[in-house]
Scaffold this active site. Sequence first.
Site, PDB file in Angstrom:
ATOM      1  N   GLU A 253       0.808  -1.204   0.000  1.00  0.00           N
ATOM      2  CA  GLU A 253       0.000   0.000   0.000  1.00  0.00           C
ATOM      3  C   GLU A 253       0.856   1.276   0.000  1.00  0.00           C
ATOM      4  OE1 GLU A 253      -3.291   0.460  -0.375  1.00  0.00           O
ATOM      5  OE2 GLU A 253      -2.792   2.580  -0.290  1.00  0.00           O
ATOM      6  N   THR A 295      -5.666   1.411  -5.847  1.00  0.00           N
ATOM      7  CA  THR A 295      -5.293   0.001  -5.721  1.00  0.00           C
ATOM      8  C   THR A 295      -5.968  -0.847  -6.795  1.00  0.00           C
ATOM      9  OG1 THR A 295      -5.302   0.350  -3.348  1.00  0.00           O
ATOM     10  CG2 THR A 295      -5.024  -1.902  -4.097  1.00  0.00           C
ATOM     11  N   HIS A 410      -1.744   3.186   4.639  1.00  0.00           N
ATOM     12  CA  HIS A 410      -2.739   3.899   3.838  1.00  0.00           C
ATOM     13  C   HIS A 410      -2.958   5.274   4.459  1.00  0.00           C
ATOM     14  CE1 HIS A 410      -6.463   4.899   1.776  1.00  0.00           C
ATOM     15  NE2 HIS A 410      -6.292   3.848   0.999  1.00  0.00           N
ATOM     16  N   ASP A 469       1.702  -0.122  -4.828  1.00  0.00           N
ATOM     17  CA  ASP A 469       0.497  -0.078  -5.674  1.00  0.00           C
ATOM     18  C   ASP A 469       0.281   1.277  -6.356  1.00  0.00           C
ATOM     19  OD1 ASP A 469      -0.347   1.227  -3.353  1.00  0.00           O
ATOM     20  OD2 ASP A 469      -2.226   0.108  -3.162  1.00  0.00           O
ATOM     21  N   HIS A 470       0.642   2.378  -5.670  1.00  0.00           N
ATOM     22  CA  HIS A 470       0.446   3.727  -6.223  1.00  0.00           C
ATOM     23  C   HIS A 470       1.122   4.714  -5.282  1.00  0.00           C
ATOM     24  CE1 HIS A 470      -2.594   3.989  -3.100  1.00  0.00           C
ATOM     25  NE2 HIS A 470      -3.115   2.874  -3.574  1.00  0.00           N
TER      26      HIS A 470
HETATM   27  C1  GP9 Z   1      -8.933  -0.881   0.167  1.00  0.00           C
HETATM   28  C2  GP9 Z   1      -7.498  -0.738  -0.087  1.00  0.00           C
HETATM   29  C3  GP9 Z   1      -7.138   0.680  -0.277  1.00  0.00           C
HETATM   30  O1  GP9 Z   1      -9.395  -2.173   0.148  1.00  0.00           O
HETATM   31  O2  GP9 Z   1      -7.093  -1.528  -1.124  1.00  0.00           O
HETATM   32  O3  GP9 Z   1      -7.567   1.157  -1.478  1.00  0.00           O
HETATM   33  P1  GP9 Z   1      -6.936   2.505  -2.078  1.00  0.00           P
HETATM   34  O4  GP9 Z   1      -7.603   3.649  -1.386  1.00  0.00           O
HETATM   35  O5  GP9 Z   1      -5.473   2.464  -1.799  1.00  0.00           O
HETATM   36  O6  GP9 Z   1      -7.247   2.440  -3.512  1.00  0.00           O
HETATM   37 MN    MN Z   2      -3.789   1.322  -2.293  1.00  0.00          MN
END
Ligand code: GP9
Ligand code: MN
Length: 615
Positions: A253, A295, A410, A469-470
Amino acid sequence: MAKMKVKIVESKFFWIAVFFLCLKTYILYKIGFNIKSENILQEFLLMINPVSSVVLLIGVSFFFAGITRNIMIVLTSLSATIILYLNLLYFRFFSDILTWPVLFQTSNAKDLTGSITELIKFSDLLLLLDIIVLIILLVKRAVPIQVRVKHEPIMMLSLSFILFIVNLGIAQIERPQLLTRSFDREMLVKNIGILNYHAYDGYIQSQSKAQRVFADSSDITEVLDYRNNNYKDADPELFGIAEGKNIIVLSLESLQSFVINETIDGEEITPFLNELINESYYFDNFYHQTAQGKTSDSEFLVANSLFARDSGSVFFTHAGNEYHALPEILKESGYYSSVLHANNKSFWNRDIMYNSLGYDQFFDINSYDVNEENSVGWGLKDVDFFEQSIELLKSQPKPYYSKFITLTNHFPFELEEEDKLINEFDSNSRTLNRYFPTVRYMDHALKQFFNRLKEEGIYEDSIFIIYGDHYGISNYHNKAMSLFLNKEEITDLDHVQLQRVPMFVHIPGHSNHEINHTVAGQIDIKPTIMHLLGLDTKDDVQFGTDLFSPERSSFAVLRDGSVITDDVVYTKGSCYRKVDGEELDQSNCEPFRERGAMELNLSDKLLYGDLLRFY
Ligand code: GP9
Ligand code: MN
């Protein structure tokens, strides 16, 4: 005007029906759908969010006069009750909210007929209580008969619209970018109400349907031609090296590359990952290519080697498309596939999309023991997530392809004191300051996970694909970021370079690799994995190339059209030389810009036209 207002206020029967239906919806939220709110504002939203749609729906009666109007009030209340009840039944089975495509998924119906009787409860009849009261009032003629007033229907429509805007305004405070970014159904229902949600869902679905309708089988030829001209052979040494091994994918994350090999107050931010670089194929010019779908976009890119949408989330808008995704391809090679992620399954519409992508199993929040002690921020802490995942992993048939999605790092990067293994940064951005301890915590969780995998004897039988992921830190925090990076300012070129995320291919037994500097992105993961498994990619429609291919050109395009090569970066209409940030003549970037635009365009065509159904 004043007279008209008075008329609407006078419509007692109408307002009684509105009150009943709003109250019923709220009670259903709490008892039927078990929706919990975390603060007073959320609870308030839950109470008021049915009002605008209920006024609109029952307001249809204002197109009629006399007894017909009162009958319409009862009928619209009844139809709303039926919608609520269908949702309730669906929720009892799937613990999810209905979507339009689900209503048309007739193939699922046969699985449901057997259980439908079990889903119905006697107490459900209580849902008709208000309707019965309305009917009694109607037949006893206890309500006045209204005449039709000229502008009344328009007034009702406007009132409903104003109520909706007020609702949306409050929801924006509670959940910024609600409609463009947060596509969790439960969250939408919490914020704009269940009936408005159905309308919104209908709009989204119809939008993407239209483009699909006009596509035909010849449209895919252009995509195939492009693909054939750009196919790159695998590295012969690595081709097939992972055959039969488990593939463990770790989607980390919000992890960006700028923290790698960096310190806060002399302490490494990612000591475990820094170590892992020496034992892995590590890519330091690897970019995330996500947009608003965050994500879910990264998941889409990895599974399909297609670009996700430039707005919204493809997981929501095109979950019904035909795909030839990695889990499905691996199934043909005898692999079992799963996702492990301790969040609601409906978040990002994952439960539906994962079916389209061909996953065998989704271990969502219900597979985990989540409580107050082991949670922070968005939910289950990474250490506990990985620990509890070990048994789930072991429960699967081998070989498996399993993707883990972490959560602790996150936004807004919350962490308990005891889990803070390094200091926060010191700047004007609380977000950036807090980012470092949560990244450090995630790194620690990974280390523990690897230790456990070794203890369990899983490690040696597996290969690992690990990536961020980003981005986690948006350009809103540029000032603080420049402080951390020791730069005067964050330029457009820097911004592009900050979109790099760590990418590891870790094959136990392979060690001491050079860092790979090829410019690449998440779109390249699928062909890389396929080649490692010894699978030919020639006939697969993909826009990425194997990261190890000796023929690959160093290139990445971001979802906003920015392009990166070894020497130049094109972004926001300007072309830069990478080494010194010098702005160059456009012609230096033009061929790459064109290539990037072409790939995004073709990928979009494929997606919106659902062209893989013709392949
Ligand atoms: C939620 C998690 C976060 O299930 O994958 O999502 P994001 O906000 O990073 O897209
Ligand atoms: Mn994410």
